[in-house]
Write a protein that holds these residues in place. Structure first.
Motif, PDB file in Angstrom:
ATOM      1  N   GLU A   4    -128.004 -51.185  32.838  1.00  0.00           N
ATOM      2  CA  GLU A   4    -129.100 -50.398  32.283  1.00  0.00           C
ATOM      3  C   GLU A   4    -129.161 -50.273  30.771  1.00  0.00           C
ATOM      4  N   ASN A   5    -128.060 -49.944  30.083  1.00  0.00           N
ATOM      5  CA  ASN A   5    -128.261 -49.563  28.682  1.00  0.00           C
ATOM      6  C   ASN A   5    -128.094 -50.675  27.652  1.00  0.00           C
ATOM      7  N   ALA A  28    -128.415 -47.295  40.314  1.00  0.00           N
ATOM      8  CA  ALA A  28    -127.842 -48.413  39.576  1.00  0.00           C
ATOM      9  C   ALA A  28    -126.869 -49.216  40.412  1.00  0.00           C
ATOM     10  N   ALA A  53    -128.065 -65.429  39.181  1.00  0.00           N
ATOM     11  CA  ALA A  53    -128.468 -64.701  40.385  1.00  0.00           C
ATOM     12  C   ALA A  53    -127.382 -63.706  40.788  1.00  0.00           C
ATOM     13  N   LYS A  54    -126.171 -63.924  40.303  1.00  0.00           N
ATOM     14  CA  LYS A  54    -125.075 -62.977  40.567  1.00  0.00           C
ATOM     15  C   LYS A  54    -125.204 -61.708  39.736  1.00  0.00           C
ATOM     16  N   GLY A  55    -126.117 -61.732  38.802  1.00  0.00           N
ATOM     17  CA  GLY A  55    -126.199 -60.643  37.830  1.00  0.00           C
ATOM     18  C   GLY A  55    -125.658 -61.159  36.502  1.00  0.00           C
ATOM     19  N   PHE A  77    -149.239 -50.853  47.937  1.00  0.00           N
ATOM     20  CA  PHE A  77    -147.942 -50.264  48.302  1.00  0.00           C
ATOM     21  C   PHE A  77    -147.501 -50.757  49.681  1.00  0.00           C
ATOM     22  N   LYS A 117    -123.615 -59.980  34.108  1.00  0.00           N
ATOM     23  CA  LYS A 117    -122.191 -59.875  33.802  1.00  0.00           C
ATOM     24  C   LYS A 117    -121.343 -60.742  34.727  1.00  0.00           C
ATOM     25  N   ASN A 118    -121.767 -60.863  35.972  1.00  0.00           N
ATOM     26  CA  ASN A 118    -120.989 -61.667  36.914  1.00  0.00           C
ATOM     27  C   ASN A 118    -121.126 -63.160  36.630  1.00  0.00           C
ATOM     28  N   ASN A 148    -129.085 -60.163  51.476  1.00  0.00           N
ATOM     29  CA  ASN A 148    -128.032 -60.967  52.094  1.00  0.00           C
ATOM     30  C   ASN A 148    -128.565 -62.129  52.924  1.00  0.00           C
ATOM     31  N   LYS A 173    -120.043 -53.805  36.762  1.00  0.00           N
ATOM     32  CA  LYS A 173    -119.294 -54.603  35.788  1.00  0.00           C
ATOM     33  C   LYS A 173    -119.252 -53.941  34.420  1.00  0.00           C
ATOM     34  N   ASN A 174    -120.315 -53.249  34.077  1.00  0.00           N
ATOM     35  CA  ASN A 174    -120.344 -52.609  32.762  1.00  0.00           C
ATOM     36  C   ASN A 174    -119.472 -51.361  32.707  1.00  0.00           C
ATOM     37  N   ASN A 197    -124.636 -52.904  50.407  1.00  0.00           N
ATOM     38  CA  ASN A 197    -125.892 -53.078  51.116  1.00  0.00           C
ATOM     39  C   ASN A 197    -125.807 -52.536  52.533  1.00  0.00           C
ATOM     40  N   TYR A 210    -125.819 -51.672  42.188  1.00  0.00           N
ATOM     41  CA  TYR A 210    -126.193 -52.982  42.679  1.00  0.00           C
ATOM     42  C   TYR A 210    -125.052 -53.977  42.748  1.00  0.00           C
ATOM     43  N   MET A 211    -124.380 -54.102  41.602  1.00  0.00           N
ATOM     44  CA  MET A 211    -123.184 -54.951  41.545  1.00  0.00           C
ATOM     45  C   MET A 211    -123.433 -56.442  41.510  1.00  0.00           C
ATOM     46  N   GLY A 212    -124.638 -56.870  41.494  1.00  0.00           N
ATOM     47  CA  GLY A 212    -124.856 -58.324  41.457  1.00  0.00           C
ATOM     48  C   GLY A 212    -124.666 -58.893  42.840  1.00  0.00           C
ATOM     49  N   GLU A 213    -125.656 -59.602  43.263  1.00  0.00           N
ATOM     50  CA  GLU A 213    -125.788 -59.962  44.664  1.00  0.00           C
ATOM     51  C   GLU A 213    -124.567 -60.624  45.310  1.00  0.00           C
ATOM     52  N   ASN A 214    -123.944 -61.560  44.629  1.00  0.00           N
ATOM     53  CA  ASN A 214    -122.932 -62.360  45.308  1.00  0.00           C
ATOM     54  C   ASN A 214    -121.544 -61.718  45.377  1.00  0.00           C
ATOM     55  N   ASP A 215    -121.392 -60.654  44.656  1.00  0.00           N
ATOM     56  CA  ASP A 215    -120.077 -60.041  44.639  1.00  0.00           C
ATOM     57  C   ASP A 215    -119.678 -59.612  46.047  1.00  0.00           C
ATOM     58  N   GLY A 261    -144.298 -52.829  50.155  1.00  0.00           N
ATOM     59  CA  GLY A 261    -143.275 -52.118  50.911  1.00  0.00           C
ATOM     60  C   GLY A 261    -142.839 -52.939  52.116  1.00  0.00           C
ATOM     61  N   VAL A 305    -121.917 -56.704  49.522  1.00  0.00           N
ATOM     62  CA  VAL A 305    -122.225 -56.707  50.948  1.00  0.00           C
ATOM     63  C   VAL A 305    -121.990 -55.315  51.525  1.00  0.00           C
ATOM     64  N   PHE A 328    -144.638 -46.420  53.194  1.00  0.00           N
ATOM     65  CA  PHE A 328    -144.733 -47.409  52.103  1.00  0.00           C
ATOM     66  C   PHE A 328    -145.462 -46.810  50.906  1.00  0.00           C
ATOM     67  N   LYS A 359    -123.912 -47.366  34.650  1.00  0.00           N
ATOM     68  CA  LYS A 359    -124.160 -48.551  33.809  1.00  0.00           C
ATOM     69  C   LYS A 359    -124.179 -49.832  34.622  1.00  0.00           C
TER      70      LYS A 359
END
Lengths: 214, 214, 214, 214
Positions: free
Chosen positions: B124-125, A119, B33-35, B171, B37-38, B184, A37-38, A133, A121-126, B175, A130, A171, A34
């Motif tokens: 996602e959901n 899924a 941009a953090k997502g 692609f 939920k964040n 990052n 965070k979810n 990634n 990802y976690m939101g970029e700034n968390d 790509g 890092v 690609f 999910k």
DNA sequence: TATGAATGAGGATTCATTCAT
DNA sequence: TATGAATGAATCCTCATTCAT
């Protein structure tokens, strides 16, 4: 990625009874699909049939669990993948066909793992993002060379840069896969499409053979 | 997509003073941009310099704000993009070069918008996730045809399927962009690399010209 | 209840244009029928077609509006009621029949006022609740004597206390009304029942005539 | 109303330590005596000496707590009441005297419960309000028949409808109780009045005996 | 190891009231 | 008088994490 400082080997969870550990990791993957965070720790322990306290005994934080899981999933997929692929075939386009079939197999064998990794990802700034990634980068740095360094470049036309040609092939391979994968689809939705997928993949392969090969 | 019944035009926020509105939307994009939920509404109002109450006067829920913002960002990028691109050039590979340059321009002009749109996931959901995906799908359905339907297919070799060839080109284009873009990296990190980007893009273009064109 | 310190006469709102004032008071009653806390000032001004600022110009607080309204509604009902009732009829049971018919008329003429007065509770501990209860007490202290002090007690059997007999009659009258009134019913729900009501009221009246009267 | 599928028995809260549960339920009743909207969950947990989280662990929403409490209070009062009343006495007027004494006892034993049940409103159009009203209706439908169905109607004069006579008695009984009960009074205020109450009740009883009985 | 009750900071949303125009 | 944008304290609810047993 050397064994010495591999956090996985030394992780507390490895001392847990294997059955129970599997229940925990599967439950966690399912929930983290999910998004970080979810996902709710309560749902994980309920599904796994263990207590809240025990989860936090083995994983000091939610983030620790998530990070461990991500590495674990990635490693499992990679090792499974390389145990099945035939690296004897050094024609990159033929290898591609193999990879496609293998991927379809693995998605069916480990649907939850794929869902989770996608899924993740976690939101970029968390802060954990890092690390994720980095894991993904390590994954690419680890996998792509093993898959594409030893291909038979003598098949390519002499007037083209083999590395660039390999890039174009990769690609295309990944672009097509991404185009067909939709976050809203379930495994069942894909079932009736496999024939089309294979046919289209062959069309790309033939096109590239005709254009890139001698 | 016609302007008349565009829900954006009728959104309450459009009656807000333009300066303030920009502050709000920029603050929200930055935070989202953090997502989803964040992101924290408190941070948005603090950054925008308005009160919590006012934010919820204009956007009844966080989700409403997010959805509006996503549509708004997508529409702005599209219209900006198409106002700048020269669709006279019907050689798809030449057009690609143009697109790369344009994208670099836009990323510099609207860094926050790009960061936001890329990060816009929501987990996602969620019901809203469906709307986001629909917006993204609409985006693709709207943009790709306009960019690639009218290309001059007579340039392609007669023995290849032009549509598949276009696919391979797209692609590759995407790509390569995805490979070079790292979540990052900041804008400054890209700066010193532009020359390499342009050189590499040209290499892909020449490769494909040599292989796909008559 | 003497005119001197009657807050109504001196209330700011009385200087408002009569039409607009009616719109405001009706809107407020309608909204307060949900209960004090559930009522929202926004809904009142929207319904009344005035601005938020104006409402608070005339009523310094929501509580002030509520309290004024309650007194206003009670006074209006009382004066309307006494202008219609025939106090010549000094047989209390006959008077009861009259009251029932009158009440039905008034409920139809001022449904919103009745809904509001009934709902006017505010939760026991609230500061305004005390004032409301005082108004309700005043109402009773004002109305009951006028209705029941001058009844012809000579009709009662000599061996019973007329005051107690009057009490029984009033309790029955109000108990029956309360039993038939349900908070979930609307005016339309009552319509087809009036005949039954009148018949049953007559039955109580006859029973009490037979038992209490000489 | 059968114990087996009584939702109360299965409510999560029933697994809470009895002492603590009592503290929670009492605190909640005390707070809800202000009315649903005026009640604040913070006050409940402060009074009960538990954390916010715990309250919402047991009751998923404020509404759930309120609804459970209402049912709980009603059930407790009914069962207590019927365990004490002597249904052998089939003279309705004698039974009334018993009920009055019993009610006084119960109000002393459970003052908070009475305060809560009386104040339980929630504002008319809420969905939960419907449930509350249903509970209250069930209460009446359950209690009145048990109290008044088996009375000895042969005591009544032959020329009067016994059901109507019973109605008059019940209306009087409840009307008198309601008149004496004032929402602003505390238990202590009633103390010095009990003698008067009992005397007046007896006066009504004698009046009705003289008039209704053979 | 194992439990699950308990915590409380954090976050979205509401709404009476104010105030510059 | 009249407006309605703006405020922010108040409130319900969530959930990672702890800890006594």
């Amino acid at each position: 990625m050397n064994t010495k400082d591999n956090p996985m080997e030394e992780h507390k969870i490895m001392s847990m009874d294997a059955d129970k550990r599997d229940r925990v990791l599967n439950a966690a993957m399912k929930e983290f699909a999910k998004g970080y965070k979810n996902a709710v720790t309560d749902a994980i322990v309920r599904e796994a049939g263990i207590s809240k306290g025990l989860l936090f005994h083995y994983f000091s934080t939610k983030k620790d669990l998530f990070l461990f899981l991500h590495e674990y999933a990635l490693k499992m997929l990679i090792s499974e993948f390389f145990s099945l692929i035939n690296l004897k075939q050094r024609d990159i386009l033929e290898r591609w066909r193999q990879i496609v079939l293998l991927k379809i197999d693995l998605v069916h064998k480990y649907p939850a793992i794929f869902a989770f990794v996608n899924a993740a990802y976690m939101g970029e700034n968390d802060d954990a993002a890092v690390e994720i990634n980095e894991q993904k980068a390590t994954f690419s740095d680890d996998v792509y060379p093993r898959l594409f360094n030893d291909v038979d470049t003598s098949l390519f036309r002499d007037d083209i840069d083999p590395q660039k040609a390999i890039d174009v092939i990769v690609f295309t391979m990944e672009g097509y896969a991404a185009r067909e994968a939709s976050p809203n689809k379930t495994l069942e939705d894909y079932e009736p499409e496999y024939e089309r997928f294979l046919r289209e993949v062959d069309e790309y392969i033939h096109l590239l053979q005709r254009c890139f090969y001698k």
